[in-house]
Design a protein around this motif. Structure first.
Motif, PDB file in Angstrom:
ATOM      1  N   TRP A 163      66.946  39.203  50.357  1.00 12.17           N
ATOM      2  CA  TRP A 163      68.039  38.716  49.747  1.00 12.17           C
ATOM      3  C   TRP A 163      68.341  39.217  48.329  1.00 12.17           C
ATOM      4  O   TRP A 163      67.354  39.416  46.757  1.00 12.17           O
ATOM      5  CB  TRP A 163      68.635  36.994  49.477  1.00 12.17           C
ATOM      6  CG  TRP A 163      68.465  36.367  50.904  1.00 12.17           C
ATOM      7  CD1 TRP A 163      68.159  37.264  52.005  1.00 12.17           C
ATOM      8  CD2 TRP A 163      69.020  35.512  51.285  1.00 12.17           C
ATOM      9  NE1 TRP A 163      68.875  36.603  52.765  1.00 12.17           N
ATOM     10  CE2 TRP A 163      69.311  35.137  52.763  1.00 12.17           C
ATOM     11  CE3 TRP A 163      69.131  33.853  50.439  1.00 12.17           C
ATOM     12  CZ2 TRP A 163      69.685  34.108  53.380  1.00 12.17           C
ATOM     13  CZ3 TRP A 163      69.268  32.855  51.103  1.00 12.17           C
ATOM     14  CH2 TRP A 163      69.282  33.033  52.120  1.00 12.17           C
ATOM     15  N   THR A 172      69.614  44.164  55.177  1.00 16.00           N
ATOM     16  CA  THR A 172      69.175  44.174  56.080  1.00 16.00           C
ATOM     17  C   THR A 172      68.330  46.134  56.472  1.00 16.00           C
ATOM     18  O   THR A 172      68.966  47.173  55.808  1.00 16.00           O
ATOM     19  CB  THR A 172      69.479  43.730  57.409  1.00 16.00           C
ATOM     20  OG1 THR A 172      69.729  42.883  56.366  1.00 16.00           O
ATOM     21  CG2 THR A 172      68.903  44.242  58.652  1.00 16.00           C
ATOM     22  N   HIS A 187      76.067  43.121  63.813  1.00 14.51           N
ATOM     23  CA  HIS A 187      77.078  42.909  62.702  1.00 14.51           C
ATOM     24  C   HIS A 187      77.957  42.577  62.911  1.00 14.51           C
ATOM     25  O   HIS A 187      78.833  44.003  63.279  1.00 14.51           O
ATOM     26  CB  HIS A 187      76.051  42.923  61.236  1.00 14.51           C
ATOM     27  CG  HIS A 187      76.919  44.119  60.562  1.00 14.51           C
ATOM     28  ND1 HIS A 187      78.766  44.589  59.730  1.00 14.51           N
ATOM     29  CD2 HIS A 187      76.018  45.531  60.828  1.00 14.51           C
ATOM     30  CE1 HIS A 187      78.209  45.608  59.764  1.00 14.51           C
ATOM     31  NE2 HIS A 187      77.392  46.532  60.357  1.00 14.51           N
ATOM     32  N   GLU A 209      74.506  38.314  62.916  1.00 18.60           N
ATOM     33  CA  GLU A 209      74.129  39.011  63.092  1.00 18.60           C
ATOM     34  C   GLU A 209      72.993  39.094  64.363  1.00 18.60           C
ATOM     35  O   GLU A 209      72.551  37.702  64.788  1.00 18.60           O
ATOM     36  CB  GLU A 209      72.621  39.248  62.257  1.00 18.60           C
ATOM     37  CG  GLU A 209      73.553  40.113  60.896  1.00 18.60           C
ATOM     38  CD  GLU A 209      72.735  38.943  59.569  1.00 18.60           C
ATOM     39  OE1 GLU A 209      72.183  40.269  58.731  1.00 18.60           O
ATOM     40  OE2 GLU A 209      72.399  38.049  59.603  1.00 18.60           O
ATOM     41  N   THR A 229      72.162  40.618  50.384  1.00 17.61           N
ATOM     42  CA  THR A 229      71.564  39.952  51.736  1.00 17.61           C
ATOM     43  C   THR A 229      71.100  41.982  52.284  1.00 17.61           C
ATOM     44  O   THR A 229      72.171  42.313  52.523  1.00 17.61           O
ATOM     45  CB  THR A 229      71.697  39.412  53.216  1.00 17.61           C
ATOM     46  OG1 THR A 229      73.296  40.202  53.393  1.00 17.61           O
ATOM     47  CG2 THR A 229      72.146  38.437  52.488  1.00 17.61           C
ATOM     48  N   GLN A 257      64.590  41.490  55.954  1.00 17.93           N
ATOM     49  CA  GLN A 257      66.097  40.648  54.690  1.00 17.93           C
ATOM     50  C   GLN A 257      65.315  40.475  53.961  1.00 17.93           C
ATOM     51  O   GLN A 257      64.372  39.976  53.796  1.00 17.93           O
ATOM     52  CB  GLN A 257      66.815  39.746  56.500  1.00 17.93           C
ATOM     53  CG  GLN A 257      67.754  40.378  55.129  1.00 17.93           C
ATOM     54  CD  GLN A 257      68.880  38.997  56.088  1.00 17.93           C
ATOM     55  OE1 GLN A 257      68.946  37.851  55.675  1.00 17.93           O
ATOM     56  NE2 GLN A 257      70.013  39.775  56.763  1.00 17.93           N
TER      57      GLN A 257
END
Length: 285
Positions: A125, A73, A82, A110, A71, A123
């Protein structure tokens, strides 16, 4: 000595994201990972979040598991704390990036570190190849001052999160997909051409203003909140509209392996996917 011809990229497809919610009800726009575009190998999902309304983000993303992918961010505005079950903890501030390799599994949360004001960011992936899916979890986390910024042309500023612009190399390292992740800021009418690695899957996503992408008859305007899937070549030509533009330009080496995914787990086979649920339920993360 012959110089290889670099072919221009064009907009192969254009689409808008779909309103969605995730976590405990955080409102966002799902751009990749929707019925319109299930994935763009190696990219599994792209969410844009952006709101001035605390009720849209205050519930955050309470503890949840991940296995088999990464991931990414990127915070534009706001602060997000986080934590994970391995003892890692930190706060993402405006301009910071966290590239988390979930690998064989972790449980993290988060949560907003604010009760009012604007929260905005992305975000993404990114899939992992089979050989890396059960690797140890790790974080690559960089504060704003660790993200190099270059001015490769008049009216053009680029934050280099991953990949290379000229002699400037972004701090993110991931040999599996050799990613490029650039935040490009264009003054009104400014133009810039950038060469991406050959064979990478790539997209551009303006989040402010508009940009014309491509050359000559193949040039197409891409508005804010439109995703442009790129095709045809490695040379990306950008020109901002009258109000300027800000966009992310992202590319990665395709993995070209079977994908079995459900919720927070992304594996290669259904059996591996079922094992991920068993491992999580039995506390092996």
């Amino acid at each position: 000595m012959t110089t290889a011809t670099v072919h221009p990229a064009h907009v192969a497809r254009k689409l808008r994201g779909m309103p969605a919610s995730d976590g405990a009800g955080v409102k966002l726009v799902r751009v990749i990972g929707s019925p319109q575009l299930d994935m763009l190998d190696p990219f599994l999902m792209l969410d844009e979040f952006g709101t001035d309304k605390p009720e849209d983000y205050l519930a955050g993303f309470p503890s949840h598991p991940h296995r088999g992918f990464e991931t990414v961010t990127y915070m534009l505005d706001g602060r997000m704390r986080h934590k994970d079950n391995h003892g890692n903890e930190g706060v993402l501030v405006p301009g910071s990036v966290q590239w988390m390799t979930a690998g064989r599994g972790l449980i993290h949360s988060e949560m907003p570190e604010q009760e009012q004001g604007r929260m905005r960011g992305f975000q993404l992936w990114v899939n992992l190849p089979a050989r890396d899916k059960m690797t140890a979890p790790r974080y690559q986390e960089f504060a704003p001052d660790r993200i190099p910024q270059v001015r490769p042309a008049d009216g053009v500023t680029v934050k280099v999160i991953a990949g290379r612009v000229g002699d400037t190399v972004g701090p993110i390292d991931q040999p599996a997909t050799a990613p490029v992740y650039l935040d490009v800021i264009l003054a009104p009418g400014a133009a810039w051409t950038h060469e991406l690695p050959d064979g990478h899957s790539a997209f551009a996503y303006p989040y402010e203003g508009s940009v014309t992408l491509g050359r000559d008859d193949a040039a197409r305007e891409v508005l804010a909140q439109e995703l442009a899937v790129l095709g045809g070549g490695a040379e990306v030509a950008l020109r901002a509209g009258a109000d300027g533009a800000r966009l992310i330009l992202v590319a990665g080496r395709p993995i070209r392996e079977p994908v079995a995914k459900h919720g927070p787990f992304v594996m290669n086979t259904r059996e591996e996917l079922m094992q991920a649920f068993v491992d999580y339920q039995q506390g092996r993360f």
